[in-house]
Design a protein around this motif. Sequence first.
Motif, PDB file in Angstrom:
ATOM      1  N   THR A 128       0.843  -1.191   0.000  1.00 15.46           N
ATOM      2  CA  THR A 128       0.000   0.000   0.000  1.00 15.46           C
ATOM      3  C   THR A 128       0.878   1.240   0.000  1.00 15.46           C
ATOM      4  OG1 THR A 128      -1.802   1.150   1.148  1.00 15.46           O
ATOM      5  CG2 THR A 128      -0.174   0.070   2.528  1.00 15.46           C
TER       6      THR A 128
ATOM      7  N   LEU B 290      -6.709  -1.831  -5.724  1.00 20.06           N
ATOM      8  CA  LEU B 290      -7.851  -1.076  -5.222  1.00 20.06           C
ATOM      9  C   LEU B 290      -7.377   0.308  -4.822  1.00 20.06           C
ATOM     10  CD1 LEU B 290      -8.038  -4.215  -3.758  1.00 20.06           C
ATOM     11  CD2 LEU B 290     -10.372  -3.362  -3.534  1.00 20.06           C
ATOM     12  N   ASP B 291      -8.246   1.301  -4.982  1.00 22.19           N
ATOM     13  CA  ASP B 291      -7.868   2.670  -4.654  1.00 22.19           C
ATOM     14  C   ASP B 291      -8.813   3.249  -3.616  1.00 22.19           C
ATOM     15  OD1 ASP B 291      -9.901   4.800  -6.087  1.00 22.19           O
ATOM     16  OD2 ASP B 291      -9.814   2.892  -7.144  1.00 22.19           O
ATOM     17  N   TYR B 292      -8.331   4.276  -2.924  1.00 20.00           N
ATOM     18  CA  TYR B 292      -9.153   5.051  -1.990  1.00 20.00           C
ATOM     19  C   TYR B 292      -9.005   6.513  -2.369  1.00 20.00           C
ATOM     20  CZ  TYR B 292     -10.702   7.333   2.315  1.00 20.00           C
ATOM     21  OH  TYR B 292     -11.352   8.125   3.228  1.00 20.00           O
TER      22      TYR B 292
ATOM     23  N   GLY C 238     -12.562  -0.226  -5.181  1.00 17.79           N
ATOM     24  CA  GLY C 238     -12.000   0.853  -4.376  1.00 17.79           C
ATOM     25  C   GLY C 238     -13.082   1.555  -3.598  1.00 17.79           C
TER      26      GLY C 238
ATOM     27  N   GLY D 155      -3.519   3.701  -2.363  1.00 20.82           N
ATOM     28  CA  GLY D 155      -3.690   2.530  -3.211  1.00 20.82           C
ATOM     29  C   GLY D 155      -3.236   1.268  -2.508  1.00 20.82           C
TER      30      GLY D 155
END
Length: 341
Positions: free
Chosen positions: A67, A109-111, A143, A161
Amino acid sequence: MTETPKTPLSYRDAGVDIEAGERLVGAIGPMAKATARAGVMGGLGGFGALFDLKKAGYDDPILVSGTDGVGTKLMLAFDVGQHNTVGIDLVAMCANDVLAQGAEPLFFLDYFATGKLEGGIAEAVISGIAEGCRQSGCALVGGETAEMPGMYPPGHYDLAGFVVGAVDRDKVLPRMDDMVEGDVLIGIASSGPHSNGYSLIRRIVEREGLNYASPSPFSNETLGEALLTPTRLYSHLALPLIRSGLIKGLAHITGGGITENTPRMVPEHLKPVIDRSAWTPLPVFQWLQKAGNVTEDEMHRTFNMGIGLIFAVAAKDTDAVTTQLAKAGETPFVLGHLAAK
């Protein structure tokens, strides 16, 4: 006394636009679909994402996760108004890290968090994330987009990420037990500062009295455009070498620069010896060093200096590795070797 009825409130009144969020999800769908790869099960919209390692071709896989964020490079994106490259940076910082363990990036996956979804900014950021996934060969499987009124100034956002990769057990890096004195260190180029050292970069720009619309002192574009050059993704270059067994260790040159990152792949009884004359730092680093009056040691401890990835290989395999990299269009640099402490 009769109380006046209170005006009904909605989530929109509190600053959260559910419809805007739904429109964003609709825009993300085609971007994510374009990154699909073997192993992905289902699509966006579930409570979790599924991935089939057997369909990805692994027999005895070890999962590797990572991450990261983009750091204060985001501040440049806000100031310049350019948001379609920081997503590439986000994927690269995560995907290149799992490469250091020998892993193929599989899914991402994203935030994305902001005070208010506005002006297509989220779409631009996520388009960059999808492009980074495409370049690294991993799938964008989901995400979180969080609209949080009052948390961020207008036009600002935060970004994180998460990547999961896999490597077969016998290809896990670094192979510290195999490293010996005389092993060779080979580097491949970065595209610029990537996503590290931007707090110092911003300080130098400010002290020089420049703004990001100013002509770049080191390239034929604006300073903002030059400094937003996205991080390189290295999966397509590193994975064939890793799978061939030619690579003993790999260092992703991120925060801490060459000085701090190279020893992370080396056993305690050995040390990396880097010949700083083996390559010419990119023009951006030459300018930063002169404009900031930054010492040579500080530069190498803060920035990648034009080297994005470093391999440790047996001396006898040096020609094979450099030849393979050259065939892939790279100009590899023999940077030094491992020595006894």
